[in-house]
Structure formats: C-alpha cells, structure tokens
Design a protein around this motif. Sequence first.
Motif, PDB file in Angstrom:
ATOM      1  N   ASP A  40      15.247  -1.255 -22.613  1.00 47.92           N
ATOM      2  CA  ASP A  40      15.325  -2.676 -22.387  1.00 47.92           C
ATOM      3  C   ASP A  40      16.623  -3.106 -21.898  1.00 47.92           C
ATOM      4  O   ASP A  40      16.594  -4.122 -21.149  1.00 47.92           O
ATOM      5  N   GLU A  41      17.748  -2.565 -22.355  1.00 47.54           N
ATOM      6  CA  GLU A  41      19.015  -2.765 -21.893  1.00 47.54           C
ATOM      7  C   GLU A  41      19.129  -2.433 -20.559  1.00 47.54           C
ATOM      8  O   GLU A  41      19.806  -3.128 -19.605  1.00 47.54           O
ATOM      9  N   ILE A  42      18.731  -1.247 -20.000  1.00 52.02           N
ATOM     10  CA  ILE A  42      18.838  -1.036 -18.819  1.00 52.02           C
ATOM     11  C   ILE A  42      18.058  -1.654 -17.786  1.00 52.02           C
ATOM     12  O   ILE A  42      18.701  -2.182 -16.687  1.00 52.02           O
ATOM     13  N   VAL A  43      16.629  -2.057 -17.939  1.00 49.29           N
ATOM     14  CA  VAL A  43      15.878  -3.061 -17.268  1.00 49.29           C
ATOM     15  C   VAL A  43      16.547  -4.158 -17.105  1.00 49.29           C
ATOM     16  O   VAL A  43      16.597  -4.781 -16.005  1.00 49.29           O
ATOM     17  N   SER A  44      17.152  -4.710 -18.115  1.00 54.71           N
ATOM     18  CA  SER A  44      17.687  -6.102 -18.139  1.00 54.71           C
ATOM     19  C   SER A  44      18.906  -5.924 -17.239  1.00 54.71           C
ATOM     20  O   SER A  44      19.378  -7.054 -16.491  1.00 54.71           O
TER      21      SER A  44
END
Length: 59
Positions: free
Chosen positions: A32-36
């Motif tokens: 999720d952090e990477i996508v964000s």
Amino acid sequence: MIAMTSFDTEAVTLDAVNAGAPAFLAQDSSPDEIVSAIRAVAAGEDALSPRAARTVMAR
C-alpha cells in the motif's frame, strides 16, 4: 523516480533527497505504501517513508 533501499540511514536518505528523488521508501515498505508513493509521484508530489520524513525534517 522512487528510491527504495534496505539502507535507510540518514546519509543515504539525505543523498537521495538531495539528488532530487521525489520519493524515498524503505525496502520493507508495504504494498500500500508503494502504490501510494507511485500515485504521489505521478501526481507531481513527494512521498517519503515516515523515517525518511523525520530525517529530512531534522535537517
């Protein structure tokens, strides 16, 4: 560009940010952090992991 590293030391973080990396994430960042971060950079924004943000703000 999104810089990802397992070496999120103060020196590495500051080197990446000073070199112009708009995003800096630790290797253990969640999906999720990477996508964000990808979305933020695509929108012209910066994205730093919490630890990287603390490092930058301390300077």
